[in-house]
Scaffold this active site. Structure first.
Site, mmCIF file in Angstrom:
data_model
loop_
_atom_site.group_PDB
_atom_site.id
_atom_site.type_symbol
_atom_site.label_atom_id
_atom_site.label_comp_id
_atom_site.label_asym_id
_atom_site.label_seq_id
_atom_site.Cartn_x
_atom_site.Cartn_y
_atom_site.Cartn_z
ATOM 1 N N GLU A 139 -30.162 -21.791 12.516
ATOM 2 C CA GLU A 139 -29.840 -23.218 12.495
ATOM 3 C C GLU A 139 -29.199 -23.549 11.164
ATOM 4 O OE1 GLU A 139 -32.985 -25.887 13.724
ATOM 5 O OE2 GLU A 139 -32.345 -27.419 12.261
ATOM 6 N N GLU A 144 -28.785 -33.701 6.639
ATOM 7 C CA GLU A 144 -29.984 -34.422 7.076
ATOM 8 C C GLU A 144 -30.295 -35.467 6.010
ATOM 9 O OE1 GLU A 144 -33.120 -32.021 9.559
ATOM 10 O OE2 GLU A 144 -32.566 -30.859 7.782
#
Length: 257
Positions: A139, A144
């Site tokens: 990932e 974020e």
């Protein structure tokens, strides 16, 4: 004064070099959100609360994803997180099986939502996730942001070597990250992944021992865009007075040699 001049020259040379590096690659795919609706040849919607397979989307998130929490307006994708009664809603889209990329300079230009409990992201998952599972698939979290930590941007990787935990990660302070639009990107090749915020390098992952568990990044990955609410990372507390919140995306671009 001499030191200042040298610093300015060095910064200018770096910016020029980075611009040339990105532009030296060919633009192979872009999404400018100028159509009336999302192109279903490129995009999928992921709907619901993740149940029964990964309830809470694996992070105890509170939102239910719908197709109704987004719009394309003035060349922008706008994802709106809402609180309606006891229900939190948002939107999550992916390019899985439609637009997948191995290596390149991959960039988003976006304006972030704010407030306790909000968790917008721009990220990628390995295309072998249906066969290998997560975190063997790998990932790449290009962006974020969690509203409980203003002025911070997270850039992270998940691998089997870390058992999915966020140990290959960096959080970087940007005082004005909540103001206006910013770019978030990676430059990814067979040797390393460099993360950028506003074309400033913030984190590099370049392990020497590239076993499958350490470096699952030698395969195609697909793109995800979403805004989560609460959860292990974004929460657990959520300030219900912040809603609705908008995550606005101007473009996504992929450059490759």
């Amino acid at each position: 004064m001499k030191q200042l001049v040298v610093a300015v020259i060095c910064l200018s040379m770096f910016s020029t070099s980075l611009f040339a590096q990105k532009k030296g690659k060919q633009l192979v795919w872009e999404e400018n959100f100028t159509a009336a609706t999302l192109n279903d040849e490129d995009w999928n919607f992921e709907l619901g609360d993740g149940c029964p397979n990964i309830c809470g989307w694996g992070n105890n998130e509170r939102q239910v994803y719908t197709q109704e929490n987004h719009e394309l307006k003035d060349g922008q994708l706008i994802i709106t997180a809402k609180k309606e009664g006891d229900l939190y809603t948002s939107t999550r889209i992916t390019t899985q099986g439609k637009q997948e990329f191995q290596y390149g300079y991959i960039e988003i230009k976006a304006k972030l939502p704010t407030g306790q409990g909000i968790w917008p992201a721009f990220w990628m998952l390995g295309s072998n996730i249906t066969e290998k599972g997560w975190p063997w698939s790998g990932e790449i979290d290009i962006l974020e942001y969690v509203g409980k930590e203003p002025h911070m941007v997270y850039t992270s990787l998940h691998t089997q070597d870390s058992h999915g935990e966020t140990i290959n990660s960096k959080k970087t302070a940007f005082e004005n990250i909540e103001e206006g639009y910013h770019t978030f990107a990676i430059d990814w090749d067979a040797e390393r992944i460099i993360f950028f915020v506003d074309e400033q390098p913030v984190y590099t992952f370049a392990p020497e021992n590239k076993t499958e568990a350490v470096w699952p990044f030698d395969q195609p990955f697909y793109i995800l865009v979403n805004m989560a609410i609460g959860g292990n990372f974004g929460g657990p507390e959520v300030d219900d007075t912040i809603f609705p919140q908008q995550y606005s995306i101007d473009y996504i671009k992929v450059y490759q040699y």
